[in-house]
Design a protein around this motif. Structure first.
Motif, PDB file in Angstrom:
ATOM      1  N   GLY A 134      53.190 103.290  16.452  1.00  0.00           N
ATOM      2  CA  GLY A 134      53.359 103.032  14.952  1.00  0.00           C
ATOM      3  C   GLY A 134      54.596 103.771  14.156  1.00  0.00           C
ATOM      4  O   GLY A 134      55.327 103.292  13.525  1.00  0.00           O
ATOM      5  N   SER A 154      58.985 107.000  25.835  1.00  0.00           N
ATOM      6  CA  SER A 154      57.828 106.119  26.089  1.00  0.00           C
ATOM      7  C   SER A 154      57.508 106.063  27.526  1.00  0.00           C
ATOM      8  O   SER A 154      58.243 106.659  28.234  1.00  0.00           O
ATOM      9  CB  SER A 154      58.115 104.685  25.476  1.00  0.00           C
ATOM     10  OG  SER A 154      57.163 103.873  25.915  1.00  0.00           O
ATOM     11  N   SER A 155      56.031 105.654  27.872  1.00  0.00           N
ATOM     12  CA  SER A 155      55.791 105.705  29.326  1.00  0.00           C
ATOM     13  C   SER A 155      55.957 104.449  30.026  1.00  0.00           C
ATOM     14  O   SER A 155      55.948 104.410  31.078  1.00  0.00           O
ATOM     15  CB  SER A 155      54.355 105.888  29.265  1.00  0.00           C
ATOM     16  OG  SER A 155      53.606 104.739  28.489  1.00  0.00           O
ATOM     17  N   TYR A 174      59.619 108.755  30.126  1.00  0.00           N
ATOM     18  CA  TYR A 174      59.260 110.248  30.525  1.00  0.00           C
ATOM     19  C   TYR A 174      58.499 110.315  31.910  1.00  0.00           C
ATOM     20  O   TYR A 174      58.097 110.983  32.348  1.00  0.00           O
ATOM     21  CB  TYR A 174      58.508 110.708  29.285  1.00  0.00           C
ATOM     22  CG  TYR A 174      57.321 110.401  28.879  1.00  0.00           C
ATOM     23  CD1 TYR A 174      56.031 110.685  29.622  1.00  0.00           C
ATOM     24  CD2 TYR A 174      57.093 109.546  27.699  1.00  0.00           C
ATOM     25  CE1 TYR A 174      54.892 110.086  29.019  1.00  0.00           C
ATOM     26  CE2 TYR A 174      56.074 108.915  27.350  1.00  0.00           C
ATOM     27  CZ  TYR A 174      54.713 109.212  27.952  1.00  0.00           C
ATOM     28  OH  TYR A 174      53.568 108.601  27.480  1.00  0.00           O
ATOM     29  N   TYR A 220      54.513 117.094  13.658  1.00  0.00           N
ATOM     30  CA  TYR A 220      53.409 116.186  12.979  1.00  0.00           C
ATOM     31  C   TYR A 220      52.168 115.623  13.619  1.00  0.00           C
ATOM     32  O   TYR A 220      51.610 115.023  12.907  1.00  0.00           O
ATOM     33  CB  TYR A 220      54.203 114.989  12.133  1.00  0.00           C
ATOM     34  CG  TYR A 220      54.643 113.996  12.781  1.00  0.00           C
ATOM     35  CD1 TYR A 220      55.777 114.158  13.867  1.00  0.00           C
ATOM     36  CD2 TYR A 220      53.846 112.904  12.838  1.00  0.00           C
ATOM     37  CE1 TYR A 220      56.292 112.806  14.539  1.00  0.00           C
ATOM     38  CE2 TYR A 220      54.582 111.724  13.605  1.00  0.00           C
ATOM     39  CZ  TYR A 220      55.680 112.002  14.461  1.00  0.00           C
ATOM     40  OH  TYR A 220      56.110 110.708  15.084  1.00  0.00           O
ATOM     41  N   LEU A 245      54.731 118.599   8.898  1.00  0.00           N
ATOM     42  CA  LEU A 245      54.740 117.372   8.022  1.00  0.00           C
ATOM     43  C   LEU A 245      53.345 116.970   8.304  1.00  0.00           C
ATOM     44  O   LEU A 245      53.056 116.607   9.291  1.00  0.00           O
ATOM     45  CB  LEU A 245      55.808 116.271   8.453  1.00  0.00           C
ATOM     46  CG  LEU A 245      55.593 115.033   8.319  1.00  0.00           C
ATOM     47  CD1 LEU A 245      55.501 114.716   6.727  1.00  0.00           C
ATOM     48  CD2 LEU A 245      56.769 114.045   8.795  1.00  0.00           C
ATOM     49  N   LEU A 247      51.057 114.085   6.019  1.00  0.00           N
ATOM     50  CA  LEU A 247      51.189 113.077   4.888  1.00  0.00           C
ATOM     51  C   LEU A 247      49.867 113.410   4.043  1.00  0.00           C
ATOM     52  O   LEU A 247      50.010 112.872   2.918  1.00  0.00           O
ATOM     53  CB  LEU A 247      50.964 111.421   5.728  1.00  0.00           C
ATOM     54  CG  LEU A 247      51.197 110.598   4.480  1.00  0.00           C
ATOM     55  CD1 LEU A 247      52.707 110.691   3.637  1.00  0.00           C
ATOM     56  CD2 LEU A 247      51.241 109.019   5.257  1.00  0.00           C
ATOM     57  N   ASN A 298      49.048 100.627  23.337  1.00  0.00           N
ATOM     58  CA  ASN A 298      49.657  99.984  22.054  1.00  0.00           C
ATOM     59  C   ASN A 298      51.117  99.749  22.067  1.00  0.00           C
ATOM     60  O   ASN A 298      51.775 100.726  22.446  1.00  0.00           O
ATOM     61  CB  ASN A 298      49.256 100.660  20.725  1.00  0.00           C
ATOM     62  CG  ASN A 298      49.665 101.918  20.451  1.00  0.00           C
ATOM     63  OD1 ASN A 298      49.372 102.797  21.288  1.00  0.00           O
ATOM     64  ND2 ASN A 298      50.126 102.242  19.237  1.00  0.00           N
TER      65      ASN A 298
END
Ligand code: NAP
Length: 307
Positions: A134, A154-155, A174, A220, A245, A247, A298
Protein backbone atom coordinates in the motif's frame (compact mmCIF):
# COMPACT_ATOMS: atom_id res chain seq x y z
CA UNK A 1 -10.51 -11.81 17.68
CA UNK A 2 -12.53 -10.10 14.94
CA UNK A 3 -16.30 -10.07 15.15
CA UNK A 4 -19.16 -8.16 13.54
CA UNK A 5 -21.48 -6.78 16.18
CA UNK A 6 -24.37 -4.34 16.45
CA UNK A 7 -23.37 -1.40 18.61
CA UNK A 8 -25.03 1.96 19.38
CA UNK A 9 -24.39 4.87 16.99
CA UNK A 10 -21.37 6.96 18.02
CA UNK A 11 -21.84 10.30 19.76
CA UNK A 12 -20.62 13.33 17.82
CA UNK A 13 -18.31 15.61 19.81
CA UNK A 14 -17.10 19.15 19.10
CA UNK A 15 -14.99 19.43 15.93
CA UNK A 16 -16.29 16.07 14.69
CA UNK A 17 -18.54 14.90 11.86
CA UNK A 18 -20.89 11.94 11.79
CA UNK A 19 -20.06 9.73 8.81
CA UNK A 20 -21.82 7.02 6.84
CA UNK A 21 -18.91 4.76 5.96
CA UNK A 22 -18.83 3.10 2.54
CA UNK A 23 -15.40 1.46 2.58
CA UNK A 24 -12.41 1.12 4.90
CA UNK A 25 -8.72 0.76 4.05
CA UNK A 26 -6.89 -2.07 5.82
CA UNK A 27 -3.48 -1.26 7.22
CA UNK A 28 -0.62 -3.12 8.82
CA UNK A 29 -1.44 -1.12 11.94
CA UNK A 30 -4.83 -2.89 12.03
CA UNK A 31 -3.03 -6.25 12.15
CA UNK A 32 -0.81 -5.04 14.96
CA UNK A 33 -3.87 -3.67 16.77
CA UNK A 34 -5.66 -7.04 16.46
CA UNK A 35 -2.56 -8.72 17.90
CA UNK A 36 -2.60 -6.21 20.76
CA UNK A 37 0.76 -4.70 19.84
CA UNK A 38 -0.03 -1.25 18.49
CA UNK A 39 1.02 1.70 20.69
CA UNK A 40 -1.92 3.52 22.24
CA UNK A 41 -4.48 0.81 21.46
CA UNK A 42 -7.49 1.19 23.79
CA UNK A 43 -8.54 -1.81 25.84
CA UNK A 44 -10.67 -4.21 23.76
CA UNK A 45 -13.42 -4.55 22.72
CA UNK A 46 -12.90 -1.75 20.22
CA UNK A 47 -14.02 -0.97 16.69
CA UNK A 48 -11.09 -1.41 14.32
CA UNK A 49 -10.11 0.66 11.29
CA UNK A 50 -7.98 3.76 10.72
CA UNK A 51 -9.21 5.14 7.41
CA UNK A 52 -12.35 5.20 5.34
CA UNK A 53 -14.34 6.82 2.57
CA UNK A 54 -17.92 7.81 3.25
CA UNK A 55 -20.65 10.41 3.25
CA UNK A 56 -20.84 13.27 5.72
CA UNK A 57 -24.28 13.23 7.38
CA UNK A 58 -24.22 17.04 7.66
CA UNK A 59 -24.00 17.91 3.93
CA UNK A 60 -23.91 14.68 1.93
CA UNK A 61 -20.34 15.26 0.70
CA UNK A 62 -18.21 12.19 -0.01
CA UNK A 63 -14.93 12.43 1.89
CA UNK A 64 -11.85 10.38 2.73
CA UNK A 65 -11.04 10.24 6.41
CA UNK A 66 -8.30 9.29 8.83
CA UNK A 67 -9.17 8.05 12.29
CA UNK A 68 -7.24 6.10 14.89
CA UNK A 69 -10.07 3.62 15.50
CA UNK A 70 -13.66 2.82 14.54
CA UNK A 71 -13.45 3.26 10.76
CA UNK A 72 -14.79 -0.26 10.06
CA UNK A 73 -18.37 0.55 11.00
CA UNK A 74 -21.49 1.68 9.18
CA UNK A 75 -21.34 4.91 11.13
CA UNK A 76 -18.37 6.59 12.68
CA UNK A 77 -17.28 10.03 13.82
CA UNK A 78 -14.16 11.74 12.57
CA UNK A 79 -12.29 14.95 13.24
CA UNK A 80 -13.27 17.58 10.67
CA UNK A 81 -9.65 18.51 9.87
CA UNK A 82 -8.87 14.88 9.01
CA UNK A 83 -11.52 14.67 6.30
CA UNK A 84 -10.65 15.47 2.69
CA UNK A 85 -13.00 15.64 -0.31
CA UNK A 86 -12.90 12.42 -2.36
CA UNK A 87 -11.65 13.25 -5.87
CA UNK A 88 -14.26 13.24 -8.64
CA UNK A 89 -14.59 9.92 -10.37
CA UNK A 90 -13.00 7.88 -7.59
CA UNK A 91 -14.83 4.90 -6.12
CA UNK A 92 -15.40 4.65 -2.37
CA UNK A 93 -12.79 1.87 -2.32
CA UNK A 94 -10.19 4.16 -3.91
CA UNK A 95 -11.05 6.93 -1.45
CA UNK A 96 -10.63 4.52 1.46
CA UNK A 97 -7.19 3.53 0.16
CA UNK A 98 -5.83 7.07 0.09
CA UNK A 99 -5.15 8.72 3.48
CA UNK A 100 -2.65 6.43 5.21
CA UNK A 101 -0.67 5.39 2.15
CA UNK A 102 -0.33 8.76 0.48
CA UNK A 103 0.28 10.91 3.55
CA UNK A 104 2.86 8.38 4.79
CA UNK A 105 4.64 8.16 1.44
CA UNK A 106 4.56 11.95 1.09
CA UNK A 107 6.08 12.43 4.55
CA UNK A 108 8.75 9.82 3.80
CA UNK A 109 9.97 11.91 0.83
CA UNK A 110 9.69 15.04 2.95
CA UNK A 111 11.78 13.50 5.74
CA UNK A 112 14.27 12.34 3.12
CA UNK A 113 14.69 16.00 2.10
CA UNK A 114 13.21 15.38 -1.35
CA UNK A 115 10.12 17.59 -0.88
CA UNK A 116 10.08 20.32 -1.99
CA UNK A 117 11.78 18.75 -4.97
CA UNK A 118 15.07 20.14 -6.10
CA UNK A 119 15.72 18.85 -9.61
CA UNK A 120 19.20 17.35 -9.69
CA UNK A 121 21.28 15.60 -12.27
CA UNK A 122 21.67 12.70 -11.69
CA UNK A 123 18.28 12.33 -9.96
CA UNK A 124 18.11 11.30 -6.29
CA UNK A 125 17.95 7.56 -5.63
CA UNK A 126 15.49 6.00 -3.21
CA UNK A 127 15.17 2.38 -2.09
CA UNK A 128 11.56 1.53 -1.22
CA UNK A 129 10.99 -1.68 0.78
CA UNK A 130 7.69 -3.56 0.22
CA UNK A 131 7.37 -1.54 -2.95
CA UNK A 132 4.33 -3.53 -4.11
CA UNK A 133 2.36 -2.81 -0.92
CA UNK A 134 0.00 0.00 0.00
CA UNK A 135 2.56 2.61 1.06
CA UNK A 136 5.05 1.25 -1.50
CA UNK A 137 2.81 1.77 -4.54
CA UNK A 138 1.89 5.26 -3.30
CA UNK A 139 5.62 6.02 -2.90
CA UNK A 140 6.25 4.93 -6.49
CA UNK A 141 3.54 7.25 -7.84
CA UNK A 142 4.93 10.18 -5.83
CA UNK A 143 8.55 9.31 -6.63
CA UNK A 144 7.74 9.42 -10.33
CA UNK A 145 6.38 12.96 -9.92
CA UNK A 146 9.49 14.01 -8.01
CA UNK A 147 11.81 12.61 -10.68
CA UNK A 148 13.35 10.03 -8.33
CA UNK A 149 15.35 7.00 -9.46
CA UNK A 150 13.50 4.26 -7.57
CA UNK A 151 14.72 0.88 -6.38
CA UNK A 152 12.11 -1.37 -4.79
CA UNK A 153 12.05 -4.72 -3.01
CA UNK A 154 9.41 -7.42 -3.14
CA UNK A 155 9.17 -11.19 -2.69
CA UNK A 156 7.63 -11.71 -6.12
CA UNK A 157 8.53 -11.16 -9.77
CA UNK A 158 4.87 -10.78 -10.60
CA UNK A 159 4.38 -8.01 -8.07
CA UNK A 160 7.55 -6.25 -9.27
CA UNK A 161 6.37 -6.38 -12.87
CA UNK A 162 3.13 -4.68 -11.85
CA UNK A 163 4.92 -1.94 -9.89
CA UNK A 164 7.20 -1.29 -12.85
CA UNK A 165 4.07 -0.36 -14.80
CA UNK A 166 3.58 2.41 -12.21
CA UNK A 167 7.08 3.77 -12.83
CA UNK A 168 9.47 1.75 -10.65
CA UNK A 169 12.78 1.57 -12.51
CA UNK A 170 14.65 -1.14 -10.55
CA UNK A 171 12.88 -4.11 -9.00
CA UNK A 172 14.79 -6.32 -6.54
CA UNK A 173 13.36 -9.73 -5.69
CA UNK A 174 14.83 -10.29 -2.22
CA UNK A 175 13.93 -13.98 -2.33
CA UNK A 176 16.36 -14.39 -5.19
CA UNK A 177 18.96 -11.77 -4.40
CA UNK A 178 20.31 -9.94 -1.37
CA UNK A 179 19.06 -6.36 -1.77
CA UNK A 180 22.17 -4.80 -0.24
CA UNK A 181 24.31 -6.48 -2.89
CA UNK A 182 21.82 -5.54 -5.58
CA UNK A 183 21.92 -1.86 -4.56
CA UNK A 184 25.71 -1.97 -4.50
CA UNK A 185 25.80 -3.36 -8.05
CA UNK A 186 22.98 -1.26 -9.52
CA UNK A 187 24.51 1.99 -8.20
CA UNK A 188 28.12 1.07 -9.06
CA UNK A 189 28.98 0.90 -5.37
CA UNK A 190 27.68 4.40 -4.61
CA UNK A 191 24.42 3.60 -2.79
CA UNK A 192 21.13 5.48 -2.55
CA UNK A 193 20.15 8.85 -1.07
CA UNK A 194 17.28 7.47 0.99
CA UNK A 195 15.75 4.18 2.12
CA UNK A 196 12.10 3.84 3.21
CA UNK A 197 12.49 1.14 5.88
CA UNK A 198 9.42 -0.59 7.38
CA UNK A 199 10.79 -4.08 8.06
CA UNK A 200 12.73 -3.80 11.32
CA UNK A 201 15.22 -6.37 12.65
CA UNK A 202 18.54 -6.51 10.79
CA UNK A 203 16.97 -4.58 7.86
CA UNK A 204 17.58 -1.27 9.62
CA UNK A 205 21.37 -1.79 9.62
CA UNK A 206 21.24 -3.25 6.11
CA UNK A 207 19.31 -0.22 4.91
CA UNK A 208 21.92 2.13 6.39
CA UNK A 209 24.57 0.14 4.51
CA UNK A 210 22.67 0.82 1.27
CA UNK A 211 23.13 4.59 1.68
CA UNK A 212 25.56 6.83 -0.10
CA UNK A 213 27.22 9.81 1.64
CA UNK A 214 24.80 11.94 3.69
CA UNK A 215 21.95 9.56 2.91
CA UNK A 216 18.93 9.07 5.17
CA UNK A 217 17.02 6.02 6.28
CA UNK A 218 13.40 6.78 7.07
CA UNK A 219 12.17 4.20 9.60
CA UNK A 220 8.41 3.83 9.77
CA UNK A 221 7.52 0.25 10.63
CA UNK A 222 8.65 -3.22 11.63
CA UNK A 223 6.61 -5.62 9.49
CA UNK A 224 8.95 -8.52 10.36
CA UNK A 225 7.79 -8.18 13.98
CA UNK A 226 11.43 -7.86 15.02
CA UNK A 227 12.87 -4.98 17.00
CA UNK A 228 14.88 -2.75 14.64
CA UNK A 229 18.66 -3.14 15.04
CA UNK A 230 20.71 -0.03 14.50
CA UNK A 231 24.47 0.19 14.91
CA UNK A 232 24.98 3.95 15.03
CA UNK A 233 28.67 3.48 14.17
CA UNK A 234 27.53 2.78 10.62
CA UNK A 235 26.37 6.39 10.41
CA UNK A 236 29.73 8.04 11.13
CA UNK A 237 31.65 7.43 7.97
CA UNK A 238 28.98 8.49 5.52
CA UNK A 239 27.50 11.34 7.58
CA UNK A 240 24.30 9.34 7.30
CA UNK A 241 21.17 9.73 9.43
CA UNK A 242 18.08 7.82 10.47
CA UNK A 243 14.71 9.56 10.76
CA UNK A 244 11.46 8.36 12.30
CA UNK A 245 8.04 8.80 10.78
CA UNK A 246 4.65 8.07 12.39
CA UNK A 247 1.49 9.33 10.75
CA UNK A 248 -0.50 8.88 13.98
CA UNK A 249 1.70 11.56 15.54
CA UNK A 250 2.00 13.83 12.51
CA UNK A 251 -1.76 13.80 11.92
CA UNK A 252 -2.19 16.06 14.96
CA UNK A 253 -0.04 18.74 13.27
CA UNK A 254 -2.61 20.74 11.32
CA UNK A 255 -0.15 22.92 9.44
CA UNK A 256 1.90 19.96 8.25
CA UNK A 257 -1.17 17.97 7.20
CA UNK A 258 -2.59 20.97 5.32
CA UNK A 259 0.61 21.56 3.41
CA UNK A 260 0.83 17.86 2.49
CA UNK A 261 -2.80 17.86 1.36
CA UNK A 262 -2.25 20.98 -0.78
CA UNK A 263 0.39 19.10 -2.78
CA UNK A 264 -1.34 15.69 -2.76
CA UNK A 265 -4.69 17.15 -3.86
CA UNK A 266 -3.03 19.13 -6.65
CA UNK A 267 -1.33 15.96 -7.96
CA UNK A 268 -4.59 14.05 -7.60
CA UNK A 269 -6.59 16.70 -9.49
CA UNK A 270 -4.03 16.46 -12.30
CA UNK A 271 -4.69 12.72 -12.45
CA UNK A 272 -1.19 11.73 -11.27
CA UNK A 273 -2.17 9.82 -8.14
CA UNK A 274 -4.65 6.97 -7.95
CA UNK A 275 -4.65 4.30 -5.25
CA UNK A 276 -3.72 0.80 -6.35
CA UNK A 277 -6.24 -1.67 -4.96
CA UNK A 278 -5.31 -5.32 -4.85
CA UNK A 279 -8.43 -6.81 -3.25
CA UNK A 280 -11.79 -5.70 -1.94
CA UNK A 281 -13.50 -7.88 0.70
CA UNK A 282 -16.99 -7.48 2.13
CA UNK A 283 -16.88 -6.64 5.83
CA UNK A 284 -18.15 -10.16 6.59
CA UNK A 285 -14.85 -11.49 5.20
CA UNK A 286 -12.63 -9.18 7.26
CA UNK A 287 -10.71 -12.14 8.71
CA UNK A 288 -9.63 -13.21 5.22
CA UNK A 289 -8.58 -9.65 4.42
CA UNK A 290 -6.45 -9.47 7.57
CA UNK A 291 -4.92 -12.87 6.74
CA UNK A 292 -3.98 -11.77 3.20
CA UNK A 293 -2.11 -8.75 4.55
CA UNK A 294 -0.50 -10.73 7.41
CA UNK A 295 0.84 -13.31 4.96
CA UNK A 296 2.25 -10.58 2.71
CA UNK A 297 0.19 -11.81 -0.23
CA UNK A 298 -1.39 -8.47 -1.04
CA UNK A 299 -0.60 -6.27 -4.00
CA UNK A 300 -1.33 -2.59 -3.26
CA UNK A 301 -4.17 -1.93 -0.88
CA UNK A 302 -6.65 -4.28 0.76
CA UNK A 303 -10.05 -2.63 1.21
CA UNK A 304 -13.15 -3.62 3.19
CA UNK A 305 -16.49 -2.78 1.62
CA UNK A 306 -18.74 -1.62 4.45
CA UNK A 307 -21.98 -0.72 2.61
N1 NAP B 1 4.81 4.93 10.53
C1 NAP B 1 3.68 5.13 9.89
O1 NAP B 1 3.05 6.16 10.02
C2 NAP B 1 3.16 4.08 8.96
C3 NAP B 1 2.07 4.33 8.15
C4 NAP B 1 1.65 3.33 7.26
C5 NAP B 1 2.31 2.12 7.22
N2 NAP B 1 3.36 1.92 8.06
C6 NAP B 1 4.12 0.67 8.02
O2 NAP B 1 4.48 0.43 6.68
C7 NAP B 1 4.53 -0.94 6.42
C8 NAP B 1 3.69 -1.25 5.21
O3 NAP B 1 2.33 -1.06 5.57
P1 NAP B 1 1.17 -1.30 4.52
O4 NAP B 1 -0.10 -1.21 5.29
O5 NAP B 1 1.39 -0.45 3.33
O6 NAP B 1 1.37 -2.83 4.16
P2 NAP B 1 1.77 -3.41 2.75
O7 NAP B 1 3.10 -2.84 2.36
O8 NAP B 1 0.63 -3.25 1.82
O9 NAP B 1 1.91 -4.94 3.08
C9 NAP B 1 3.04 -5.41 3.69
C10 NAP B 1 4.05 -5.94 2.63
O10 NAP B 1 5.27 -6.03 3.29
C11 NAP B 1 6.02 -7.07 2.71
N3 NAP B 1 6.61 -7.85 3.79
C12 NAP B 1 7.91 -8.05 3.96
N4 NAP B 1 8.14 -8.75 5.05
C13 NAP B 1 6.95 -9.04 5.59
C14 NAP B 1 6.53 -9.77 6.74
N5 NAP B 1 7.41 -10.34 7.57
N6 NAP B 1 5.19 -9.89 6.96
C15 NAP B 1 4.29 -9.32 6.15
N7 NAP B 1 4.64 -8.59 5.06
C16 NAP B 1 5.95 -8.46 4.78
C17 NAP B 1 5.06 -7.89 1.83
O11 NAP B 1 5.38 -7.60 0.49
P3 NAP B 1 6.47 -8.47 -0.33
O12 NAP B 1 6.04 -9.90 -0.19
O13 NAP B 1 6.38 -7.95 -1.70
O14 NAP B 1 7.79 -8.19 0.34
C18 NAP B 1 3.70 -7.32 2.15
O15 NAP B 1 2.85 -7.31 1.04
C19 NAP B 1 4.11 -1.64 7.72
O16 NAP B 1 5.27 -2.00 8.43
C20 NAP B 1 3.35 -0.56 8.45
O17 NAP B 1 3.34 -0.75 9.84
C21 NAP B 1 3.79 2.87 8.93
Amino acid sequence: MLEILDVPDPAVGPGQELMRVEAGGLNFADLMTARGGYPGTPKPPLIAGREFCGIKESDGQRVMGYAQWAAFAERTVARTELLWPAPNGWSAEEGAAFPVNYFTAYFAYWKAGLIPSNPSNPPPRVLIHAVAGGVGTAAVQIGKLLGVEMYGTSSSEEKLARVKELGLQHGINYKQRDYEEAIHDLTQGEGVDAVFEMLGGEHTNKSVRCLRDFGRVIVYGSATGEKPLLDTRLLYAKGASVHGLWLTYLSANRELMSSAWRQLSAWTAQGHLRPVIGRVFPLEQAQEAYRLLAEGNNFGKVVLKIR
